[in-house]
Design an enzyme around this catalytic site. Sequence first.
Site, mmCIF file in Angstrom:
data_model
loop_
_atom_site.group_PDB
_atom_site.id
_atom_site.type_symbol
_atom_site.label_atom_id
_atom_site.label_comp_id
_atom_site.label_asym_id
_atom_site.label_seq_id
_atom_site.Cartn_x
_atom_site.Cartn_y
_atom_site.Cartn_z
ATOM 1 N N GLU A 80 52.942 50.466 44.097
ATOM 2 C CA GLU A 80 51.739 50.325 43.272
ATOM 3 C C GLU A 80 50.521 50.861 44.018
ATOM 4 O O GLU A 80 50.120 50.306 45.035
ATOM 5 C CB GLU A 80 51.531 48.847 42.923
ATOM 6 C CG GLU A 80 50.307 48.586 42.072
ATOM 7 C CD GLU A 80 50.183 47.130 41.689
ATOM 8 O OE1 GLU A 80 49.041 46.635 41.604
ATOM 9 O OE2 GLU A 80 51.221 46.466 41.479
ATOM 10 N N HIS A 135 55.280 36.971 42.978
ATOM 11 C CA HIS A 135 55.405 37.162 44.424
ATOM 12 C C HIS A 135 56.214 35.990 44.972
ATOM 13 O O HIS A 135 56.157 34.883 44.442
ATOM 14 C CB HIS A 135 54.040 37.120 45.120
ATOM 15 C CG HIS A 135 53.141 38.266 44.825
ATOM 16 N ND1 HIS A 135 52.267 38.255 43.760
ATOM 17 C CD2 HIS A 135 52.949 39.445 45.472
ATOM 18 C CE1 HIS A 135 51.568 39.384 43.764
ATOM 19 N NE2 HIS A 135 51.953 40.116 44.793
ATOM 20 N N HIS A 192 43.143 49.732 39.188
ATOM 21 C CA HIS A 192 43.163 50.432 40.464
ATOM 22 C C HIS A 192 42.812 51.907 40.277
ATOM 23 O O HIS A 192 42.143 52.505 41.120
ATOM 24 C CB HIS A 192 44.542 50.320 41.112
ATOM 25 C CG HIS A 192 44.897 48.923 41.521
ATOM 26 N ND1 HIS A 192 46.149 48.591 42.020
ATOM 27 C CD2 HIS A 192 44.195 47.771 41.504
ATOM 28 C CE1 HIS A 192 46.176 47.292 42.304
ATOM 29 N NE2 HIS A 192 45.001 46.776 41.993
ATOM 30 N N ASP A 238 37.812 45.128 41.781
ATOM 31 C CA ASP A 238 39.039 44.852 41.039
ATOM 32 C C ASP A 238 38.901 43.544 40.253
ATOM 33 O O ASP A 238 39.121 42.467 40.803
ATOM 34 C CB ASP A 238 40.203 44.764 42.039
ATOM 35 C CG ASP A 238 41.559 44.845 41.360
ATOM 36 O OD1 ASP A 238 41.598 45.054 40.151
ATOM 37 O OD2 ASP A 238 42.571 44.704 42.070
ATOM 38 N N ASP A 272 51.107 47.859 35.378
ATOM 39 C CA ASP A 272 50.423 46.570 35.466
ATOM 40 C C ASP A 272 49.240 46.617 34.502
ATOM 41 O O ASP A 272 48.177 47.153 34.832
ATOM 42 C CB ASP A 272 49.940 46.310 36.900
ATOM 43 C CG ASP A 272 50.909 45.444 37.677
ATOM 44 O OD1 ASP A 272 52.031 45.242 37.190
ATOM 45 O OD2 ASP A 272 50.558 44.988 38.769
ATOM 46 N N GLU A 302 48.537 50.483 38.009
ATOM 47 C CA GLU A 302 47.568 49.516 37.489
ATOM 48 C C GLU A 302 46.280 50.260 37.142
ATOM 49 O O GLU A 302 45.610 50.790 38.039
ATOM 50 C CB GLU A 302 47.283 48.417 38.508
ATOM 51 C CG GLU A 302 46.266 47.411 38.003
ATOM 52 C CD GLU A 302 46.042 46.247 38.946
ATOM 53 O OE1 GLU A 302 44.870 45.877 39.142
ATOM 54 O OE2 GLU A 302 47.035 45.720 39.494
ATOM 55 N N ASP A 310 40.535 42.743 37.290
ATOM 56 C CA ASP A 310 41.799 42.294 36.668
ATOM 57 C C ASP A 310 41.573 41.638 35.302
ATOM 58 O O ASP A 310 42.047 40.526 35.054
ATOM 59 C CB ASP A 310 42.535 41.323 37.595
ATOM 60 C CG ASP A 310 43.127 42.010 38.803
ATOM 61 O OD1 ASP A 310 43.564 43.166 38.668
ATOM 62 O OD2 ASP A 310 43.146 41.398 39.885
#
Length: 454
Positions: free
Chosen positions: A250, A119, A289, A325, A314, A286, A327
């Site tokens: 996304e 980012h 998600h 989430d 992702d 992702e 990750d």
Amino acid sequence: MSSFAPAAKRSRTDVDSGDEFFPGIGSIPYKPDAGPTETLVFKHYNADEVINGRTMREWLRFSVCYWHTFRGTGADPFGFPTLNRPWEDGSDSMANAKRRLRVAFEFFHKLGVPYWTFHDRDISPEGATLEETNRNLDEITDLALELQNETGVKLLWGTCNLFAHPRYMNGASTNPDAHVLAYAAAQVKKGLEVTKKLGGVNFVFWGGREGYHTLLNTDIGRELDHMANFFKMVIEYKNKIGFTGQLLIEPKPKEPSKHQYDYDAQTVMSFLFKYGLQNDFKLNIEPNHTTLAGHCHEHDIVVASANKLLGSVDSNTGSPDLGWDTDQFPMDVKNTTAIMKVVIDQGGLTPGGLNFDCKVRRESIDLTDMFVSHIGAMDAFARGLRNATRMIDEGHLSTLVKERYSSFDSGLGARIEAGTASLEECEDFIHSKGEPTLLSGRQEHCEAVVNYYV
């Protein structure tokens, strides 16, 4: 503690002078005969091994994300930071940002990944004005370009953080205040410019706050119209500056908004087709998600690919039992096999890739854990690639699917599939043939076939 603990005592300028910040770790080797506790080697990922006409490197197109790996602190809603990295001085200064970037490229190079992602606000401090912020970003991306050239690591995609700053508390492209939307547009303009500068081959939009918390103060129709027009401005500027990268959206159903407009793949595709954007965007899926949306791990990947809109992945996973989430790194080989079967069937992900949008657990505090997590996930995908290739080559599962739909290969079924049949013709068919014979879906048989390969 890790063997790297003494590094915390070193001068923080050492990175800038060329010293290693991961001493004792060289390029991660491929060692297929390694034992179960040897976790700083690849046991399955052999980058130059050719499978199905391409190298593993070309099929998998691995990327390390900057935000979790180098900006993650281990903090969560219930606990303070736990990941105290030796190169950080606690500031948001340009010097700290440059030092961190050098450390990151040492990591990318030693891990052997071909790509990275970021980012805009991950890599560069935000200034008091947009002009200062953009100058900072120019300076940091000058260094990033230099490091890319030195290491050969390329940019898979760039993106803009349009969710963290207080100005975006009500969204960016869907914000009820046109002033905020204009700020987001200016930020994306710069994001496209620096992504092009670094040779990025994709640009991603994640609508972190593009949604609502209550319908009482929300005009959904206007907000979706505004988001579509925002994307049309993006397309216009992308073409104006000659950025040839792929644009990606996304999906995510919730967090931080109560409901987000990019809920899942089908929702995003509906949006794209409604506003005529389907030829300019693809999806970055992702799996964590996807499970938050109530689907199985690979569902959105399959759905996006079936509609020729799967652009990138992702690559992470979550804990469905928790419902948020997390990750996590993808270590489940059955999941990676399912993903790679889709990737192979559609002919690859290029220009997209498998980006590790993952974070080490807040308890995994050693520097070695940064490597082990990525290595384990890369091995899991290498195994998935091999499994999927064998599954496709031997054809047992595809034969089962083909047989299940064989009634559409000829006669009335073929005319239904071609869109040339009529209700009257279907009625005549039933009068002639009578009640259909029920056929088993053989789900358990299919699951047993998959287990054979995994």
